[in-house]
Scaffold this motif. Structure first.
Motif, PDB file in Angstrom:
ATOM      1  N   MET A   9     -14.291  10.301   2.349  1.00  0.00           N
ATOM      2  CA  MET A   9     -12.966  10.866   2.116  1.00  0.00           C
ATOM      3  C   MET A   9     -12.256  11.147   3.446  1.00  0.00           C
ATOM      4  N   GLU A  10     -10.960  10.893   3.482  1.00  0.00           N
ATOM      5  CA  GLU A  10     -10.133  11.180   4.660  1.00  0.00           C
ATOM      6  C   GLU A  10      -8.878  11.907   4.211  1.00  0.00           C
ATOM      7  N   ILE A  11      -8.447  12.837   5.025  1.00  0.00           N
ATOM      8  CA  ILE A  11      -7.191  13.554   4.779  1.00  0.00           C
ATOM      9  C   ILE A  11      -6.262  13.220   5.930  1.00  0.00           C
ATOM     10  N   ILE A  12      -5.108  12.636   5.609  1.00  0.00           N
ATOM     11  CA  ILE A  12      -4.132  12.224   6.620  1.00  0.00           C
ATOM     12  C   ILE A  12      -2.878  13.060   6.419  1.00  0.00           C
ATOM     13  N   THR A  13      -2.458  13.765   7.472  1.00  0.00           N
ATOM     14  CA  THR A  13      -1.250  14.582   7.397  1.00  0.00           C
ATOM     15  C   THR A  13      -0.265  14.119   8.460  1.00  0.00           C
ATOM     16  N   GLY A  61       6.126  16.038  11.456  1.00  0.00           N
ATOM     17  CA  GLY A  61       7.087  15.554  12.442  1.00  0.00           C
ATOM     18  C   GLY A  61       6.687  14.176  12.919  1.00  0.00           C
ATOM     19  N   GLU A  62       6.453  14.042  14.212  1.00  0.00           N
ATOM     20  CA  GLU A  62       6.038  12.763  14.787  1.00  0.00           C
ATOM     21  C   GLU A  62       4.528  12.657  14.939  1.00  0.00           C
ATOM     22  N   LYS A  63       3.800  13.743  14.639  1.00  0.00           N
ATOM     23  CA  LYS A  63       2.359  13.784  14.858  1.00  0.00           C
ATOM     24  C   LYS A  63       1.617  13.452  13.566  1.00  0.00           C
ATOM     25  N   TYR A  74       0.807  -1.215   0.000  1.00  0.00           N
ATOM     26  CA  TYR A  74       0.000   0.000   0.000  1.00  0.00           C
ATOM     27  C   TYR A  74       0.839   1.265   0.000  1.00  0.00           C
ATOM     28  N   ASN A  75       2.126   1.151  -0.290  1.00  0.00           N
ATOM     29  CA  ASN A  75       3.027   2.304  -0.412  1.00  0.00           C
ATOM     30  C   ASN A  75       2.929   3.229   0.803  1.00  0.00           C
ATOM     31  N   MET A  76       2.960   2.650   1.977  1.00  0.00           N
ATOM     32  CA  MET A  76       2.854   3.431   3.200  1.00  0.00           C
ATOM     33  C   MET A  76       4.213   3.646   3.849  1.00  0.00           C
ATOM     34  N   THR A  77       5.264   3.564   3.063  1.00  0.00           N
ATOM     35  CA  THR A  77       6.601   3.767   3.620  1.00  0.00           C
ATOM     36  C   THR A  77       6.800   5.200   4.087  1.00  0.00           C
ATOM     37  N   GLU A  78       5.953   6.146   3.614  1.00  0.00           N
ATOM     38  CA  GLU A  78       6.061   7.539   4.065  1.00  0.00           C
ATOM     39  C   GLU A  78       5.805   7.668   5.561  1.00  0.00           C
ATOM     40  N   MET A  79       4.999   6.763   6.108  1.00  0.00           N
ATOM     41  CA  MET A  79       4.682   6.817   7.534  1.00  0.00           C
ATOM     42  C   MET A  79       5.936   6.644   8.399  1.00  0.00           C
ATOM     43  N   GLN A 123      11.073  10.539   7.805  1.00  0.00           N
ATOM     44  CA  GLN A 123      11.113  11.768   8.597  1.00  0.00           C
ATOM     45  C   GLN A 123      10.422  12.935   7.888  1.00  0.00           C
ATOM     46  N   GLU A 124      10.019  12.755   6.636  1.00  0.00           N
ATOM     47  CA  GLU A 124       9.425  13.832   5.858  1.00  0.00           C
ATOM     48  C   GLU A 124       7.960  14.057   6.235  1.00  0.00           C
ATOM     49  N   ASP A 125       7.506  15.319   6.123  1.00  0.00           N
ATOM     50  CA  ASP A 125       6.096  15.646   6.319  1.00  0.00           C
ATOM     51  C   ASP A 125       5.353  15.346   5.018  1.00  0.00           C
ATOM     52  N   PHE A 126       4.103  14.890   5.123  1.00  0.00           N
ATOM     53  CA  PHE A 126       3.325  14.610   3.932  1.00  0.00           C
ATOM     54  C   PHE A 126       1.842  14.720   4.220  1.00  0.00           C
TER      55      PHE A 126
END
Length: 109
Positions: free
Chosen positions: A64-68, A71-73, A42-47, A50-53
């Motif tokens: 619909m959901e928006i996930i941001t 930092g660590e939050k 599911y290409n969730m390696t961004e989680m 250290q980058e913000d996304f």
């Protein structure tokens, strides 16, 4: 003859719990492999980076959901009917396009 049988029996594992510990080890390896497969699928390696996304799931639909991630939050925003009934209506002001190289271009209407 009896002495040979006692020597052979000493070498055998007489602990029935050793089977359970081996099954636990196999289950743990399977669970870790399953988690790695799901994250990569599911290409969730961004989680884990250290980058913000910002990620939008099911854009334009009712669920619909928006996930941001900042930092660590990790924040999860889900639009609800209460927000729409408060009288704050929005309108479309433009369109965003994502290019093949990953750049996003906003075109106002």
């Amino acid at each position: 003859m009896a002495r040979r049988r006692s020597i052979l029996r000493r070498g055998e594992d007489s602990d029935p719990m050793s089977v359970v510990s081996n099954l636990f080890d196999v289950a743990m390896v399977f669970a870790v492999a399953l988690m790695v497969a799901l994250v990569s699928r599911y290409n969730m390696t961004e989680m884990f980076s250290q980058e913000d996304f910002t990620m939008v799931k099911n854009p334009g639909k009712e669920n619909m959901e928006i996930i941001t991630k900042e930092g660590e939050k990790i924040n999860r925003y889900t639009p609800s009917e209460e927000q729409n009934s408060s009288g704050n209506k929005g309108k479309r002001v433009g369109t965003a396009y994502e290019l093949e190289n990953g750049d996003i271009i906003y075109v106002p209407e």
